[in-house]
Design a protein around this motif. Sequence first.
Motif, mmCIF file in Angstrom:
data_model
loop_
_atom_site.group_PDB
_atom_site.id
_atom_site.type_symbol
_atom_site.label_atom_id
_atom_site.label_comp_id
_atom_site.label_asym_id
_atom_site.label_seq_id
_atom_site.Cartn_x
_atom_site.Cartn_y
_atom_site.Cartn_z
ATOM 1 N N GLU A 44 0.826 -1.206 0.000
ATOM 2 C CA GLU A 44 0.000 0.000 0.000
ATOM 3 C C GLU A 44 0.860 1.256 0.000
ATOM 4 O O GLU A 44 0.596 2.211 -0.745
ATOM 5 C CB GLU A 44 -0.927 -0.012 1.214
ATOM 6 N N ARG A 184 -5.845 -0.732 1.110
ATOM 7 C CA ARG A 184 -7.101 -0.673 0.363
ATOM 8 C C ARG A 184 -7.569 -2.083 -0.001
ATOM 9 O O ARG A 184 -6.819 -3.053 0.116
ATOM 10 C CB ARG A 184 -6.895 0.141 -0.913
ATOM 11 N N TYR A 185 -8.811 -2.155 -0.431
ATOM 12 C CA TYR A 185 -9.342 -3.399 -0.973
ATOM 13 C C TYR A 185 -9.160 -3.395 -2.485
ATOM 14 O O TYR A 185 -9.297 -2.356 -3.133
ATOM 15 C CB TYR A 185 -10.814 -3.571 -0.624
#
Length: 250
Positions: A44, A184-185
């Motif tokens: 990320e 995040r997804y």
Amino acid sequence: MKVLVPVKRVVDANVKVRVNAEQSAVDTANLKMAINPFCEIAVEEAVRLKEAGKASEVVVVSIGVKNAQEQLRTAMALGADRGILVETDQELSPLSVAKVLKAINDKEQADLVILGKQSIDGDNNQTGQMLAALSGMPQATFASVVELEDGALTVTREVDAGSQTIKMNLPAVVTADLRLNEPRYASLPNIMKAKRKPLETMALADLELPLKEHQKVLAVKAPSERQAGIMVETVAELVDKLRNEAKVIS
């Protein structure tokens, strides 16, 4: 600027693990596998550097079984540009992992190597430090803030007394702590795009590294089950038990 992010395939953090019958390791049969959570934080952070225009390419690398391609594809769905899998069935020690990562980075020549501070299976917290030492690069461990300005890296790191801020020249090694960011997804479109991103595979033997067994696991045991507590009627009874049974107060 190129960022290299090592990621590890581990049992999903939400799965309850069990020790195998030989008490030699955790039984991973039929268990859900995932990216090590600290590695996901590192991915990320690298992607955020790219989105901010401070990195041009994010490369993820994993060392492990063929199925580790799944975790590399997940990392690419999160925003990494390409992946490298060093395929092996061996369980490598942190020093051997660091040597493999050094060989990969010697080829890739990344300006920044950012990895999780530890994996949730071994909890060794050694690979990043060893990689920095072998490569002769400055390091910042337990990073909670990473800022890149004018070719220099400023890192705020978690220490016992609070936090410490240091500044380093690139290339450098950073290990990510829990508070660095919130991963995040992966969206469905990005998952589909990740399937078309380049993923290079090589055998561990192709690197021709002098690796050896540095340590041996003698036994793995499940933690003792927590004993049930007892109810007390009064504060005086509680104090008496703490003093005379638990002997934690005098």
